[in-house]
Design an enzyme around this catalytic site. Structure first.
Site, PDB file in Angstrom:
ATOM      1  N   SER A  12     -11.572   1.296   3.910  1.00  0.00           N
ATOM      2  CA  SER A  12     -10.695   0.915   5.026  1.00  0.00           C
ATOM      3  C   SER A  12      -9.794   2.078   5.410  1.00  0.00           C
ATOM      4  CB  SER A  12      -9.846  -0.294   4.639  1.00  0.00           C
ATOM      5  OG  SER A  12     -10.662  -1.426   4.426  1.00  0.00           O
ATOM      6  N   ARG A  54       0.812  -1.221   0.000  1.00  0.00           N
ATOM      7  CA  ARG A  54       0.000   0.000   0.000  1.00  0.00           C
ATOM      8  C   ARG A  54       0.847   1.273   0.000  1.00  0.00           C
ATOM      9  NH1 ARG A  54      -2.453  -3.600  -1.223  1.00  0.00           N
ATOM     10  NH2 ARG A  54      -4.429  -4.403  -0.440  1.00  0.00           N
ATOM     11  N   GLU A  79      -4.314   4.496   5.885  1.00  0.00           N
ATOM     12  CA  GLU A  79      -4.370   4.533   4.425  1.00  0.00           C
ATOM     13  C   GLU A  79      -4.945   5.872   3.987  1.00  0.00           C
ATOM     14  OE1 GLU A  79      -5.793   1.424   1.901  1.00  0.00           O
ATOM     15  OE2 GLU A  79      -5.676  -0.057   3.510  1.00  0.00           O
TER      16      GLU A  79
END
Length: 326
Positions: free
Chosen positions: A231, A179, A308
């Site tokens: 998320s 990520r 994130e």
């Protein structure tokens, strides 16, 4: 599954520069969280040519700007931003196929690219089905699911450096990790991307896509009824507390995170790692709630959650600076 939007290539009329500018634009209209105050000027770009010319013009004028895409991984301050914002997104997919490779504008919506590949019988990006945001944002954040990520199939990308100059780079340039790419720490901008894919069975790919959409619907909220950014935290990397990469939602649920609230922001009932904007929620509420989530996991498991989702603008109890976000 839905029909694929009309797809344009990079030739012809897309080189015509028709940028839309909106003074005092309310940024809540351009993020999936539906939060955020105004900015002095919003410039909408849909094609690579539009983006390149806009960035080069602003660089020449020494005008600071913030770059966003679909706004699906972003929380903008209630106070808004004091800088120009470039929004790089296209409702019409801009994609070219060349044998088993596809070149796509970074403004193209990621799920539109996934659907294009299914219809074309190309394997390698089906796992991105249903993930919101643009192709550019997906590359910057190395988006993925089920153990796969876009960095695995990226062949090359056209980017703009900090001086507004274009250059083509390969996958090693991004230093992809889970990520993450190094572009999160630079002011470089992705203009377009080429992915190296493999032949696949369109029927099997379509079936897989339908199953992915079904699974996502089971655990993920509908953005039109439950504004959010998906998320909020990355999955937890392998440590003494987590022998393998493990969903942050599991740690949050075990720590009682589903019961947390802050103002009008609350945790989605089906997924402890998703913050929902309630009717009266402010961006500051989301910021405060995410700190509570970090705290409960730290207290119970001595683990530090990593976001994130990114914040832009001024928030209480932080000194976060504005950056070039997608």
């Amino acid at each position: 599954m839905g029909s694929r939007p009309t797809t344009k290539t990079f030739g012809g009329d897309i080189s015509i520069i028709k940028m839309n500018t909106k003074p005092n634009a309310l940024l809540s209209q351009y993020t999936t969280f539906q939060l955020g105050g105004p900015c002095p000027l919003l410039i909408e770009c849909t094609t690579p040519d539009e983006l390149i010319q806009t960035v080069q013009k602003l660089k020449k004028e020494n005008t600071p700007f913030l770059l966003i895409g679909g706004g699906s991984n972003l929380v903008v301050s209630d106070h808004g931003l004091d800088t120009t914002v470039i929004r790089y997104i296209s409702s019409t997919p801009l994609i070219e196929r060349n044998d088993n490779a596809v070149t796509v504008s970074a403004s193209t919506i990621l799920d539109d690219l996934a659907l294009f590949c299914v219809d074309e019988g190309l394997e390698g990006l089906n796992y991105t089905t249903g993930i919101p945001g643009t192709v550019g944002g997906a590359v910057v954040g190395n988006a993925g699911a089920w153990g796969k990520q876009v960095g695995d199939v990226l062949k090359s990308a056209l980017i703009l450096d900090d001086h507004g100059k274009t250059k083509t780079v390969g996958p090693d340039y991004f230093a992809f990790t889970y990520r993450h790419s190094h572009l999160k720490e630079t002011n470089e901008i992705i203009v377009s991307v080429t992915f190296a894919l493999t032949p696949g069975d369109p029927i099997a790919l379509a079936q897989e896509r339908a199953e992915i959409l079904r699974k996502r619907a089971e655990k993920h909220p509908n953005l039109s009824t439950h504004p959010c950014a998906g998320s909020f935290f990355r999955n937890v990397e392998p440590t003494s507390k987590a022998g393998k990469r493990q969903a942050s939602g599991w740690f949050l649920e075990e720590a009682g995170g589903k019961n947390l609230k802050a103002g009008g922001a609350y945790i989605f009932e089906k997924h402890a790692n998703i913050i929902i904007k309630g009717p009266d929620a402010k961006a500051q509420d989301v910021y405060d709630l995410h700190l509570k989530m970090i705290d409960v996991v730290k207290r119970k498991f001595d683990l530090q959650l990593v976001r994130e989702v990114r914040f832009a603008g001024k928030f209480d109890n932080t000194q976060a600076n504005q950056e070039s976000f997608w």
